[in-house]
Design a protein around this motif. Structure first.
Motif, PDB file in Angstrom:
ATOM      1  N   ASN A 142     -24.768  -8.931  46.364  1.00 38.43           N
ATOM      2  CA  ASN A 142     -23.358  -9.320  46.370  1.00 38.43           C
ATOM      3  C   ASN A 142     -22.942  -9.574  47.815  1.00 38.43           C
ATOM      4  O   ASN A 142     -23.334  -8.836  48.719  1.00 38.43           O
ATOM      5  CB  ASN A 142     -22.480  -8.217  45.771  1.00 38.43           C
ATOM      6  CG  ASN A 142     -21.005  -8.603  45.781  1.00 38.43           C
ATOM      7  OD1 ASN A 142     -20.542  -9.368  44.958  1.00 38.43           O
ATOM      8  ND2 ASN A 142     -20.265  -8.053  46.741  1.00 38.43           N
ATOM      9  N   ASN A 298     -14.605  -5.499  41.449  1.00 38.26           N
ATOM     10  CA  ASN A 298     -14.849  -6.382  42.583  1.00 38.26           C
ATOM     11  C   ASN A 298     -13.901  -6.110  43.742  1.00 38.26           C
ATOM     12  O   ASN A 298     -14.297  -6.102  44.904  1.00 38.26           O
ATOM     13  CB  ASN A 298     -14.731  -7.848  42.151  1.00 38.26           C
ATOM     14  CG  ASN A 298     -16.019  -8.381  41.567  1.00 38.26           C
ATOM     15  OD1 ASN A 298     -17.097  -7.951  41.974  1.00 38.26           O
ATOM     16  ND2 ASN A 298     -15.915  -9.294  40.624  1.00 38.26           N
ATOM     17  N   ILE A 301     -14.951  -2.956  45.493  1.00 35.15           N
ATOM     18  CA  ILE A 301     -16.125  -3.172  46.348  1.00 35.15           C
ATOM     19  C   ILE A 301     -15.694  -3.767  47.679  1.00 35.15           C
ATOM     20  O   ILE A 301     -16.154  -3.365  48.743  1.00 35.15           O
ATOM     21  CB  ILE A 301     -17.131  -4.109  45.652  1.00 35.15           C
ATOM     22  CG1 ILE A 301     -17.744  -3.401  44.445  1.00 35.15           C
ATOM     23  CG2 ILE A 301     -18.237  -4.533  46.603  1.00 35.15           C
ATOM     24  CD1 ILE A 301     -18.544  -4.323  43.560  1.00 35.15           C
ATOM     25  N   TRP A 340     -20.196  -0.792  43.473  1.00 33.80           N
ATOM     26  CA  TRP A 340     -20.855  -2.077  43.232  1.00 33.80           C
ATOM     27  C   TRP A 340     -21.626  -2.065  41.914  1.00 33.80           C
ATOM     28  O   TRP A 340     -21.628  -3.033  41.170  1.00 33.80           O
ATOM     29  CB  TRP A 340     -21.790  -2.392  44.402  1.00 33.80           C
ATOM     30  CG  TRP A 340     -22.604  -3.634  44.206  1.00 33.80           C
ATOM     31  CD1 TRP A 340     -22.146  -4.865  43.811  1.00 33.80           C
ATOM     32  CD2 TRP A 340     -24.004  -3.768  44.382  1.00 33.80           C
ATOM     33  NE1 TRP A 340     -23.181  -5.763  43.749  1.00 33.80           N
ATOM     34  CE2 TRP A 340     -24.340  -5.111  44.093  1.00 33.80           C
ATOM     35  CE3 TRP A 340     -25.023  -2.897  44.771  1.00 33.80           C
ATOM     36  CZ2 TRP A 340     -25.638  -5.589  44.176  1.00 33.80           C
ATOM     37  CZ3 TRP A 340     -26.305  -3.380  44.859  1.00 33.80           C
ATOM     38  CH2 TRP A 340     -26.610  -4.706  44.562  1.00 33.80           C
ATOM     39  N   THR A 343     -20.217  -3.288  38.561  1.00 30.68           N
ATOM     40  CA  THR A 343     -20.114  -4.698  38.174  1.00 30.68           C
ATOM     41  C   THR A 343     -21.195  -5.080  37.156  1.00 30.68           C
ATOM     42  O   THR A 343     -21.114  -6.155  36.554  1.00 30.68           O
ATOM     43  CB  THR A 343     -20.238  -5.617  39.399  1.00 30.68           C
ATOM     44  OG1 THR A 343     -21.501  -5.383  40.053  1.00 30.68           O
ATOM     45  CG2 THR A 343     -19.113  -5.363  40.380  1.00 30.68           C
TER      46      THR A 343
END
Length: 365
Positions: A142, A298, A301, A340, A343
């Protein structure tokens, strides 16, 4: 003399093949990173730099020990013209190929000895059957983008180990403006320690690249160094056939971990310990994790990666790297990894075609 000048002028005419060949070579050199198979050459270069026949004093992690565990490896690169999109900045998709090279070199630099030693030990325990080597495979990546990289602009990739659990080892990479920040020392390149090159202060970076308006916006991003273009996180798993190898075993065999207390046990996948370890108090994410869903993961994060900042003047190498200190650093990074990993629940939102679709269209294969 006149004949040679006439020949030169003839070669420089637009219809001459020589002009186009020179221009093509020049254009290729300017975009070397994007040429076919160059990415593979960059990977091979990363592998060869840390092979056993290299000087032991150059990359021998075991001679340095745990103080190298969380230190960044820095690569320099530049945004080529073919990497840029119609907005005239480095395209988001091209960050991932650079990200690959930074992670590869970090893993080879720190974990090569541990991977080889662990693979050989398992081969011995298995009656010398099966593969001697381990597979090191990526499980996810990511990247959060903060500022643009302009055409031909140089940048650095600061890649380090973030944390690990029983299955995954996590790395973090910062794309940083070249020359804006500088580490306090170099573990594998001591000759660089005499380099007195000046780095830019936070204010200089903001004033030069962002301007007054951008400076006001940057002040809202507390904790994020203005030299950072983007920050990425990735996770790897080590495998021997179908057997998952704990990262802790590889790090121990690489000489990167201090003596482990007998009563310590590494928590399962992405689980922060319920209480802080000895030393400075470190808050855990147990309470906050209850409020995290796949919808807001998101944004969380992004907030968490703001805490992954480059601090000028920071120096931890002078302190002794005990197990407690390593564990504090690991738990600190694990808090980011936890968020994270949430996700992954987004895959459950795929309906498998139970509803209607807008259409099916063609793209260049």
């Amino acid at each position: 003399m006149a004949l040679s000048i006439d020949g030169l002028l003839s070669a420089l005419r637009p219809e001459s093949h020589i002009v186009w060949k020179v221009l093509a070579i020049f254009f290729a050199l300017l975009n070397l990173k994007q040429l076919p198979f160059v990415w593979h050459l960059r990977v091979i270069n990363g592998l060869l730099q840390y092979c056993p026949w290299q000087s032991k004093s150059r990359y021998d992690v075991r001679s340095i020990g745990p103080s190298a565990l969380f230190r960044p490896l820095i690569l320099t690169s530049r945004a080529t013209l073919l990497e840029c999109d119609y907005n005239l900045h480095k395209s988001n998709s091209t960050y991932f190929s650079d990200f690959d090279i930074g992670r590869l070199q970090l893993v080879m630099c720190l974990c090569r000895v541990g991977i080889v030693k662990t693979g050989f030990e398992l081969w011995e325990k298995n009656g010398r059957k099966g593969p001697k080597s381990l597979g090191f495979m990526m499980g996810g990546v990511n990247i959060n983008f903060r500022r643009e990289i302009k055409p031909a602009q140089a940048f650095e990739m600061w890649t380090r180990i973030l944390t690990w659990d029983r299955k995954w080892i996590y790395t973090v990479t910062h794309f940083v403006k070249k020359g804006a920040v500088r580490p306090n020392g170099w573990l594998f390149q001591p000759w660089r320690n005499s380099d007195k090159a000046q780095t830019q202060s936070v204010e200089e970076v903001v004033d030069e690249d962002i301007g007054t308006q951008g400076k006001k916006q940057n002040e809202k991003r507390s904790g994020t160094h203005p030299a950072i273009f983007a920050t990425g996180i990735a996770k790897y798993v080590a495998k021997r056939d179908r057997l998952t190898i704990p990262p802790e075993l590889i790090l121990q065999n690489a000489g990167l971990l201090p003596p482990k207390p007998k009563d310590h046990e590494t928590p399962p996948v992405s689980e922060t310990p319920a209480a802080p370890v000895e030393g400075d108090a470190l808050p855990t994410t147990g309470a906050a994790m209850k409020d995290i869903t796949s919808e807001n993961a998101n944004s969380l994060i992004d907030d968490a990666l703001k805490d992954e900042k480059i601090v000028e003047g920071e120096r931890e190498d002078d302190e002794e790297w005990t197990w407690e200190k390593v564990e504090r650093k690991r738990v600190e990074g694990l808090q980011v990894a936890e968020k994270w990993n949430l996700t992954e629940e987004l895959s459950e939102l795929f309906d498998g075609g139970r509803g209607t679709a807008l259409g099916k269209y063609w793209d260049i294969p």
